[in-house]
Structures are given as C-alpha cells and as structure tokens.
Design a protein around this motif. Structure first.
Motif, mmCIF file in Angstrom:
data_model
loop_
_atom_site.group_PDB
_atom_site.id
_atom_site.type_symbol
_atom_site.label_atom_id
_atom_site.label_comp_id
_atom_site.label_asym_id
_atom_site.label_seq_id
_atom_site.Cartn_x
_atom_site.Cartn_y
_atom_site.Cartn_z
ATOM 1 N N ALA A 271 7.954 2.252 0.614
ATOM 2 C CA ALA A 271 8.497 0.917 0.320
ATOM 3 C C ALA A 271 9.853 1.035 -0.373
ATOM 4 O O ALA A 271 10.048 1.900 -1.223
ATOM 5 C CB ALA A 271 7.514 0.165 -0.587
ATOM 6 N N ASP A 272 10.788 0.188 0.023
ATOM 7 C CA ASP A 272 12.121 0.119 -0.602
ATOM 8 C C ASP A 272 12.840 1.468 -0.583
ATOM 9 O O ASP A 272 13.588 1.800 -1.507
ATOM 10 C CB ASP A 272 12.014 -0.398 -2.047
ATOM 11 N N GLY A 273 12.573 2.236 0.444
ATOM 12 C CA GLY A 273 13.293 3.494 0.617
ATOM 13 C C GLY A 273 12.700 4.665 -0.151
ATOM 14 O O GLY A 273 13.250 5.759 -0.144
ATOM 15 N N GLY A 274 11.589 4.444 -0.832
ATOM 16 C CA GLY A 274 10.956 5.575 -1.525
ATOM 17 C C GLY A 274 10.611 5.225 -2.960
ATOM 18 O O GLY A 274 10.828 4.099 -3.423
ATOM 19 N N PHE A 275 10.048 6.195 -3.649
ATOM 20 C CA PHE A 275 9.547 5.960 -5.011
ATOM 21 C C PHE A 275 10.622 5.354 -5.902
ATOM 22 O O PHE A 275 10.404 4.320 -6.557
ATOM 23 C CB PHE A 275 9.063 7.299 -5.607
ATOM 24 N N LEU A 276 11.799 5.972 -5.907
ATOM 25 C CA LEU A 276 12.847 5.481 -6.817
ATOM 26 C C LEU A 276 13.322 4.086 -6.450
ATOM 27 O O LEU A 276 13.521 3.240 -7.329
ATOM 28 C CB LEU A 276 14.050 6.433 -6.787
ATOM 29 N N GLY A 277 13.501 3.851 -5.150
ATOM 30 C CA GLY A 277 13.945 2.529 -4.712
ATOM 31 C C GLY A 277 12.933 1.462 -5.106
ATOM 32 O O GLY A 277 13.304 0.372 -5.587
ATOM 33 N N HIS A 278 11.668 1.770 -4.915
ATOM 34 C CA HIS A 278 10.610 0.809 -5.254
ATOM 35 C C HIS A 278 10.571 0.590 -6.769
ATOM 36 O O HIS A 278 10.498 -0.546 -7.247
ATOM 37 C CB HIS A 278 9.273 1.356 -4.740
#
Lengths: 352, 167
Positions: A271-278
């Motif tokens: 989601a949202d491009g990956g852990f950091l993005g989310h």
C-alpha cells in the motif's frame, strides 16, 4: 510454581471460591524475560471461568539482557489498551516482590495466535499472510506514534526508563543525551574491541537527521514481537523497552531485526508504495530510507548496549547462560550490517 | 575477529549447558550417555585446539631428525634395506617448519591493536569535528580495513540465518 500461582491468584481474586492452576510450561523464544504459559480456573458459586495466562518474570540480574521494570511495562500496556486500538494482551497483575515468584513478574492474558514469523517468509507455509500482517503492523506503529504521548506517558515514567540520563524534553536534547549515553556505555558492552560499533556511535553523533516529534516508541518493534492468526495481528507484545523517543527508532529496529531474523516485514507492504509510504501517509511524517538506515544504527545501539553488556558479563563469568554466547552470532551480523550502513568498502559474501 | 568469546569459551559454554540445561531433561539413558560423550569430545577439542599446531610442527621437525638419524644405520643391501635408506634420506632432508606462535600471544597482540583502532576512531572523530580534511581521509582508510575485516568475520564465523528460538 503451579502452587505459587494458585495462591497468588486466590489472593487477587478474593471473590473466587476456588482457584485451580494447570499446564505450567516454559515458552522458548523470548530472550529477555522468563516466560511461561499456564491455565487457571476460578469458581464463583457453581460457575467456573477459564483463564489462558502468561507468567512473565525477570531473569537473574547478571544474565538479564534488558534491565526493565515490570510495573512500568504493566502500566504502559494498560495505557496502550485504553488510548489506542492496538491489540495488546491484558496485563492482569504485576508482582514486584521477589518472594512470590523468585523475581518481579507480571501475569497477562495469553493472546490467541502464533508467533512464527519465519513461517511468513522465504516461501514459508504461511507466506500468503505476510502482506496483510505487515500492513497491519505498519498501521499499528503509526497509530502508536500519532497518539498523544501525554495520554500514554502521563507521569513521565517513560522519559528515561533506564535512568540513563536521557532528556526527551525536546528532540535536540533527546538526541544529545542519547549520544552521550551510547558513547559512555561502549566500555560496558565491549567484550572485545568492536571498532565498527564505536565508529557507528561516533558517526550517529556527527551526522544527525532532521528532527521529528518525540513520541512514545514501542522500543522493540521486531518480527518476534507480534502474534497472528488468519491474516490478522492478534497482539503486539513485549513492551518492556517502551520509551519516549524518535518515531524512526521503531522503523529502524524493525528493518535491522528483519535482517537479523531473516524476515521481511518491512518489504511486504505494498500500500502507498511500501512500508514507508504507507507509514508516512498515516503519520504525516516524511521519513526517508536514509533516515531509516540511520535509525537502524541508532536502535542497534539502544538495544545493543544492554544486550551486549549481558554478553560481556557472560564472558566475565558473572553468569553461565549459553544464550549469551549464542548472541555473539547476531552481534556479528549486526556488525556486518552496520559496516554496510556506514558505507564501508567491503566485499559482499556469496551466501549467509 | 573477536578474541572473546574464544573457541575455548564457546566449547566450554556448550559443555556447561549440556550439564545444566540438557542432561537433567533427558529421560532416555542412551541420550544421557550420548550427552556425556559429547561433553568428553568437546573437552578433547578444548585441550587440542590451542596446542595442536605447535605440537604438530614440533613433532614434524623431530620426525625429520629421526629420519636423519636412521639413514646412516640403514646399511643392509636387501630390498628392505634399500627402501629404508631411501626413505630415511628423503624424509630426513625435508625442510623444517617454523613453530607457530602461541595462540594466547597472537590473541593478546591482535586485541591490543584492535583497541588502538577504537582509540584512533575517537581521535579522528574529534579532528573531523574540527574540520580536519586529512582526518576524513584517515577515517576512510580505517574503514577500508574494517570493511575487509568485517566481511571476513561474517564469512568465517556466522552460522546460518535467523535467531534460534524466536519463531
């Protein structure tokens, strides 16, 4: 121990006519506390109530790898349950008198679910659950970091739970006092000269990242500290290193422990491009990969200091536990990881 | 490489754990005997490792001396006599091996220099904070060495992946 537990629970449940305890057994896995499972039954009138419980007690001080306070952990678990929707097992009782169980201890609910992160990765039998669980963990840590610290730490007891001179009154003071703690603690942990660790601590101080709000950190947010069942995180456990700090500490530690545990929670969120993005979307922070790398080193020091100090005490024969010799294995992997994070020129190994 | 825990300390730790953690929980007599045998073999390795290279090198050189002493005594003209003479000459003329330094001595010297690297890092940190460019270059040299050392440690000492007992 079953009889001690029965007597203790009978005192805690004065309205119960009868208390029974059975199935007492050690749980392997937790490195820092002695953890046991047991079942209790309490009878009130003609009705029996079943309790699935955990006894979590301190090891002897010389072999303790994290010197932490059971009463503080008991309180923070209560606050997290009260002010967030993060699944946390109920901590029923804390007993600080060592006369009862041999050392300070807590009694918690035994949460449903398994704690087998290795089954979730590397084509393990439960790999299909990894993305859902990793996403939930990301959302839980974001919720913890965005909950008002005054609710979770109302009396400031988590400002400096180790009594290490940490001052979280501002981000700058927090970092400055933490660097001082790390550097003066090096001699306590250096069971042998470990230049990579020393270089890491000095580099952290020379190259701090931009500030973020000081929040309540789980402090040991790692792949072994959650339970799951049917693609659902059923409990986030082991709050003993909870403290006020930089929220990126939990992300850095998760990333580092993914490496040490051969898991990949950090890389399993889409989601949202990956852990950091989310995470950034949920918190409003703008944490970068470089900052996560910085906090791998930072948290490697935070947990490394008490853990590796316990290894040093083993080598000095203050205790004779095998586990502490085994811990030199993750210390070696940490050293290799830190060397990479510090961008040393180094040949890459072909296989672990 | 870590000088502590040494191989000896790791082996001793396993012997202690077998006694303290494993043996009291073994119900099967065969398993108990196997555990005691393991303790004996681990103790054998503890006794052997620190001295085996020195003993082997010393005995290698004694063997050369032995064959030198045998050659003039091998006078017989029979086939066995010829073989004895040729072997004694061949083995007695080999080069002697240098005796490896004592393990404890190597450890102590290595540890001293490693500690000096730690102290050097502190001084370089102070100089870099003062803006000293050559200290930055010196740090790169130290890190190049440490990178090689860390990679060697990783390849040589790390066993498998993951952390036992943590799911």
């Amino acid at each position: 121990m079953e009889d001690q537990l029965r007597q203790f629970l009978a005192r805690q449940w004065p309205d119960a006519d009868e208390v029974e305890v059975s199935g007492f057994a050690v749980i392997a896995g937790g490195y820092s506390r002695e953890t046991y499972r047991f079942d209790a039954r309490s009878r009130r009138g003609g009705a029996w109530t079943e309790h699935r419980l955990i006894l979590r007690k301190d090891p002897p001080p010389a072999s303790a790898i994290l010197g932490s306070d059971r009463s503080l952990e008991h309180r923070v678990i209560g606050a997290v349950r009260e002010y967030t929707d993060i699944p946390v097992p109920i901590s029923h009782f804390v007993e600080m008198d060592p006369a009862t169980f041999g050392s300070p201890a807590m009694i918690l609910d035994r949460a449903p679910g398994a704690g087998e992160p290795s089954a979730l990765f590397n084509d393990g039998p439960q790999a299909h659950q990894a993305e859902a669980l990793a996403t939930q963990l990301c959302e839980m840590i974001a919720r913890l970091h965005t909950t008002d610290p005054k609710l979770l730490n109302p009396d400031g007891a988590l400002d400096d739970p180790r009594g290490a001179g940490i001052d979280p009154s501002s981000w700058d003071r927090y970092m400055e006092t933490t660097f001082a703690y790390y550097l003066r603690s090096y001699d306590d942990l250096a069971f042998d000269p470990i230049p990579v660790f020393r270089d890491g601590y000095l580099t952290l101080r020379r190259q701090p990242p931009p500030p973020l709000p000081v929040v309540l950190c789980h402090g040991d947010f790692n792949p072994a500290n959650f339970l799951y069942e049917d693609s659902r995180v059923t409990a986030l456990i082991d709050w003993e290193n909870c403290h006020m700090g930089d929220p990126r500490e939990d992300l850095g530690w998760l990333r580092l422990m993914d490496t040490l545990s051969n898991t990949n929670i950090f890389g399993s969120v889409t989601a949202d491009g990956g852990f950091l993005g989310h995470y950034n979307k949920l918190t409003g922070f703008n944490v970068t990969e470089e900052q996560v790398n910085y906090f791998q080193l930072f948290m490697g020091a935070n947990i490394g200091i008490p853990v590796v100090s316990a290894v040093k005490r083993r080598i000095e024969r203050q205790h004779l536990e095998l586990m502490h010799l085994y811990i030199t294995q993750p210390v070696l992997v940490s050293e290799f990881t830190f060397a990479n994070l510090l961008q040393y020129t180094m040949p890459q190994p072909e296989a672990v | 490489m870590f000088t502590h825990p040494s191989s000896d300390e790791l082996l001793e730790g396993c012997i202690i754990s077998l006694q303290k953690d494993i043996l009291p929980n073994l119900a099967n007599e065969h398993a108990q005997v196997c555990a005691v045998m393991m303790q004996a073999l681990l103790q054998c390795v503890r006794q052997r490792v620190p001295v085996e290279q020195q003993i082997m090198a010393a005995e290698h050189n004694q063997l050369i001396g032995l064959f030198r002493d045998l050659e003039p005594l091998a006078n017989a003209e029979s086939e066995a006599g010829k073989r004895l003479r040729e072997r004694a000459h061949s083995c007695g003329s080999r080069d002697e091996l240098p005796t490896p330094p004592a393990f404890d001595d190597v450890c102590a010297r290595y540890r001293d220099l490693s500690q000096a690297v730690v102290e050097t890092l502190d001084d370089l940190d102070a100089l870099i904070s003062e803006g000293d460019q050559s200290a930055q270059e010196a740090l790169l040299k130290v890190r190049t060495y440490l990178g090689q050392r860390t990679a060697t440690d990783f390849a040589t000492l790390v066993v498998g992946a993951g952390m036992a007992g943590r799911g």
